[in-house]
Motif scaffolding. Sequence first.
Motif, short mmCIF file in Angstrom:
data_model
loop_
_atom_site.label_atom_id
_atom_site.label_comp_id
_atom_site.label_asym_id
_atom_site.label_seq_id
_atom_site.Cartn_x
_atom_site.Cartn_y
_atom_site.Cartn_z
N LEU A 114 0.83 -1.19 0.00
CA LEU A 114 0.00 0.00 0.00
C LEU A 114 0.87 1.25 0.00
CD1 LEU A 114 -2.82 -0.97 2.54
CD2 LEU A 114 -2.78 -1.22 0.04
N ARG A 115 0.29 2.34 -0.49
CA ARG A 115 1.00 3.62 -0.55
C ARG A 115 0.60 4.50 0.61
NH1 ARG A 115 0.31 5.84 -6.59
NH2 ARG A 115 1.41 7.61 -5.61
N ILE A 116 1.56 5.28 1.10
CA ILE A 116 1.32 6.20 2.22
C ILE A 116 1.92 7.55 1.88
CG2 ILE A 116 1.19 4.45 4.05
CD1 ILE A 116 4.17 4.90 4.55
N GLY A 117 1.40 8.60 2.52
CA GLY A 117 1.89 9.95 2.31
C GLY A 117 2.89 10.36 3.37
N LYS A 118 3.67 11.38 3.04
CA LYS A 118 4.65 11.90 3.98
C LYS A 118 3.96 12.38 5.26
CE LYS A 118 8.28 15.37 4.48
NZ LYS A 118 9.03 16.48 3.82
N GLY A 119 4.50 11.97 6.45
CA GLY A 119 3.93 12.36 7.73
C GLY A 119 2.76 11.53 8.18
N GLU A 120 2.33 10.58 7.38
CA GLU A 120 1.18 9.75 7.74
C GLU A 120 1.55 8.78 8.86
OE1 GLU A 120 -2.00 6.77 5.50
OE2 GLU A 120 -0.79 8.19 4.34
N LEU A 121 0.64 8.65 9.86
CA LEU A 121 0.89 7.79 11.01
C LEU A 121 0.86 6.32 10.59
CD1 LEU A 121 1.26 7.56 14.10
CD2 LEU A 121 -1.25 7.45 14.27
N LEU A 122 1.87 5.57 11.02
CA LEU A 122 1.96 4.14 10.72
C LEU A 122 1.67 3.29 11.96
CD1 LEU A 122 5.18 4.11 8.49
CD2 LEU A 122 2.78 4.33 7.78
N ALA A 123 2.28 3.66 13.10
CA ALA A 123 2.13 2.86 14.32
C ALA A 123 2.36 3.75 15.53
CB ALA A 123 3.11 1.69 14.31
N THR A 124 1.83 3.33 16.67
CA THR A 124 2.08 4.03 17.94
C THR A 124 2.60 3.03 18.96
OG1 THR A 124 -0.22 3.70 18.64
CG2 THR A 124 0.28 5.76 17.51
N LEU A 125 3.52 3.52 19.82
CA LEU A 125 4.05 2.71 20.92
C LEU A 125 3.43 3.19 22.23
CD1 LEU A 125 7.84 2.69 19.94
CD2 LEU A 125 6.05 1.10 19.23
N GLU A 126 3.39 2.30 23.21
CA GLU A 126 2.88 2.66 24.54
C GLU A 126 3.78 3.77 25.10
OE1 GLU A 126 1.90 3.08 28.40
OE2 GLU A 126 3.85 2.20 27.92
N ASP A 127 3.18 4.89 25.54
CA ASP A 127 3.98 6.09 25.82
C ASP A 127 3.88 6.62 27.24
OD1 ASP A 127 1.41 6.99 25.84
OD2 ASP A 127 1.69 8.58 24.35
N SER A 128 3.35 5.84 28.18
CA SER A 128 3.19 6.37 29.55
C SER A 128 4.52 6.75 30.17
CB SER A 128 2.46 5.34 30.41
OG SER A 128 3.19 4.11 30.46
N GLY A 129 5.53 5.95 29.97
CA GLY A 129 6.85 6.26 30.53
C GLY A 129 7.41 7.55 29.93
N TYR A 130 7.15 7.79 28.69
CA TYR A 130 7.67 9.00 28.04
C TYR A 130 6.85 10.22 28.44
CZ TYR A 130 10.19 5.54 25.34
OH TYR A 130 11.01 4.48 24.98
N GLN A 131 5.57 10.03 28.74
CA GLN A 131 4.78 11.12 29.28
C GLN A 131 5.33 11.55 30.64
OE1 GLN A 131 2.43 12.80 27.85
NE2 GLN A 131 1.42 11.54 26.29
N GLU A 132 5.67 10.57 31.46
CA GLU A 132 6.23 10.87 32.78
C GLU A 132 7.57 11.59 32.64
OE1 GLU A 132 7.67 8.51 36.84
OE2 GLU A 132 6.86 7.40 35.14
N ALA A 133 8.41 11.12 31.75
CA ALA A 133 9.71 11.75 31.56
C ALA A 133 9.56 13.20 31.08
CB ALA A 133 10.53 10.96 30.55
N LEU A 134 8.56 13.45 30.28
CA LEU A 134 8.31 14.80 29.81
C LEU A 134 7.87 15.69 30.97
CD1 LEU A 134 8.01 16.86 27.52
CD2 LEU A 134 5.68 16.00 27.17
#
Length: 410
Positions: free
Chosen positions: A116-136
């Motif tokens: 399949l074709r995708i555009g520039k900046g298009e979201l492909l996948a997300t990782l679990e981000d709770s630890g990164y929210q805390e670090a922020l």
Amino acid sequence: MTSRWIKALPLSLALAVLAAVVVHVVTPDQARGQHSPPSSRSAGQPETDSGKALAHQQDRQQAPQRTEVTVITAETAAHAAHISAYGEASAHFELTLSAEVSGRVDSLAENFEGGLRIGKGELLATLEDSGYQEALAIAQSTLASAEVSLLEEQRQGEQSRIEWRSSGLSGEPDSPLVLRAPQLAAAQAAVDEAKASLAAARQDLDQTRITAPFDALITERHITPGSFVQSGTEIATLVSTDRIEITVSLSAAEWAQLPDSATLAAGDWPVTLTDIENGEQWTGQVIRAHQHLDTTSRQRSLVIAVQAPFDQSPALLPGTFLEASLRGRTLNGLWQLPSTALGQSGELWYVTEDDTLASISTEAVFSDGASIYVRPPEVIADQPTRVVVQPLSSYVPGMRVTTVEAHQDV
């Protein structure tokens, strides 16, 4: 005695005998004619049709037989050079997309699938981000504290300078600590460090959302929902869809038939590209020329591009093996001949003015499939020459031949 014998016969029988004798008497000339050859005749007598046919047959048997050859009349003219080369289509960019941070795969986009074709900046996948929210959040808090400390230090520094001036002492204090300059610098450094940490924490959080770096075709996906990735884990293989590039190698002789590199690289020099397997065609343009020789082939390369290859009909896919055909400079003084005219040993056969065969050794300057273009010897270049269309290995110089002019489509 014969006359006496005839007289003794009855009258009617005697007359019959005399008639028979008269019929069988021939003249001497007639007797000689009976033994003459069939083709001989007396002077002044007209020749019969059968005699003429026999004489013509004898003449043909005595005359030497001539080989019949098909020729085309060649004349020198100016022709645009034609260069053919081969290369494989490859994407402008090809990338193995990797994870920048670690984490469990939380979700995948619906169109994150191979093919399949995708555009520039298009979201492909997300990782679990709770630890990164805390670090922020921690980085934001640290920055806020550092900024407060900096403001306090700035206030204390101003107060120290006021006190120094009111003390009545002249000059500068013996130690920079008196005016709190080092303390102020430390507070400013703490703020700068906190800002950098905040930026890093924000970037790590952003990296939990994996996006396409350019307009691309997904050739392979390497992750699934729930899988855990480390920094550097392969996410997908992508190829750009902006253009396809074909690199072809050309010899020095072929480069001599092309215009200069600046003209070629202007972006409007057309090239016809043909799929070797099925004959499908596309139109491309020269985009650049290499300025070095390949160490293995000792040839220079030309790069051809096809814009928006996946939007073509049919689409031009990476990995397609292509023949590239492009027009070169116009060359003067060439013969255009059928490709069959050049023998296996590199010779051309032509018919001289006295209808005998002669040959010359030459090679094609270039060809366009159906025709070859050769430079004739100077001794015959200025006059129309009858060139044999399809020479045979049995030809020898000086052989007398009969010519038949070829049709225009030969």
